[in-house]
Design an enzyme around this catalytic site. Structure first.
Site, PDB file in Angstrom:
ATOM      1  N   HIS A  79      14.231  11.463  16.643  1.00  0.00           N
ATOM      2  CA  HIS A  79      15.103  12.482  17.236  1.00  0.00           C
ATOM      3  C   HIS A  79      15.884  11.832  18.381  1.00  0.00           C
ATOM      4  O   HIS A  79      15.538  11.976  19.549  1.00  0.00           O
ATOM      5  CB  HIS A  79      14.270  13.656  17.746  1.00  0.00           C
ATOM      6  N   GLU A  94      16.411  13.934  13.269  1.00  0.00           N
ATOM      7  CA  GLU A  94      16.638  15.228  13.893  1.00  0.00           C
ATOM      8  C   GLU A  94      17.648  15.090  15.028  1.00  0.00           C
ATOM      9  O   GLU A  94      17.733  14.055  15.669  1.00  0.00           O
ATOM     10  CB  GLU A  94      15.333  15.770  14.490  1.00  0.00           C
ATOM     11  N   HIS A 123       6.511  21.024  16.155  1.00  0.00           N
ATOM     12  CA  HIS A 123       6.519  21.196  17.606  1.00  0.00           C
ATOM     13  C   HIS A 123       5.157  21.708  18.091  1.00  0.00           C
ATOM     14  O   HIS A 123       4.765  22.835  17.818  1.00  0.00           O
ATOM     15  CB  HIS A 123       7.616  22.130  18.105  1.00  0.00           C
TER      16      HIS A 123
END
Length: 237
Positions: free
Chosen positions: A43, A70, A190
């Site tokens: 990410h 991401e 997450h």
């Protein structure tokens, strides 16, 4: 079996704290795959405070499982993804100053933007996923964008589960059921950890993939990377 994609951002954070190339994020990705991880997630953020854009290019020839990138699809990010052509791009509405991802897309408000970006990625054969809160209206909105998958933002589940509230999984179950019905693949991520991942997996229908980074790396400090990856794989069977 739900696939495990290992997010290696934290490895890059440790490297960047000292400069140089230790730990080596490319080698870590290769090792994680050899230990059984079925994907690698990164990410990159605009300030490159952990994964750097160059890392994304360096990882491409070494990720032989699923490669998931991401991020917020700003122009620089979009250009990078289109050049690398990972297995999957996960669109996340990060604010520039966000420490970590803290909200899903408003798929209704941002429909036109998401449609444009998703079409751009899918035209290059890249599977798309949208980071969303556990709200059935947002799942319906995601369907209208043309995305292949959603990624359920699981921080609220993880927080409540740690307090003993297993009912917190209900909105995630409802969203996953709806996604299955309307033809959207379901990912999640997450704050998922060894403590809460098995209950989540057992209750979410059609869960295709989980992306886990912070907890997995933290747990590995005590238990070892290879051991922790195997422990996740066992819980995801």
């Amino acid at each position: 079996m739900t696939k495990l994609s290992v997010n290696i951002n934290k490895v890059a954070t440790i490297r960047n704290s000292r400069g140089g190339n230790v730990p080596n994020v490319v080698q870590f990705a290769k090792d994680a795959q050899s230990y059984g991880a079925q994907g690698i997630t990164i990410h990159p953020r605009p300030d490159e405070r952990h994964i750097k854009y160059q890392d994304a290019y360096d990882l491409k020839p070494e990720v032989y499982t699923e490669y998931n990138i991401e991020g917020n699809p700003i122009d620089k990010f979009t250009k990078m993804v289109l050049e690398i052509k990972p297995t999957q791009v996960t669109l996340v509405p990060d604010a520039v100053d966000a420490i970590t991802s803290n909200a899903g897309w408003d798929t209704i408000k941002h429909k036109d933007f998401l449609v444009e970006k998703i079409q751009e990625f899918k035209a290059q054969g890249i599977r798309t996923s949208i980071f969303v809160d556990p709200d059935v209206k947002q799942i319906e909105g995601a369907k209208a964008t043309g995305t292949d998958r959603i990624e359920l933002y699981t921080e609220s589940y993880a927080h409540e589960y740690a307090q003993g509230n297993k009912e917190a999984i209900k909105p995630f179950v409802d969203c996953a059921k709806l996604a299955n019905e309307i033809g959207l693949g379901v990912n999640a991520g997450h704050d998922l950890s060894l403590d809460n991942i098995q209950f989540f997996k057992e209750n979410i229908p059609g869960l295709l993939e989980v992306s886990i980074g912070h907890a997995l790396i933290s747990e590995s400090l005590y238990l070892g990377v290879e051991n922790v990856i195997q422990m996740y794989l066992n819980k995801l069977k």
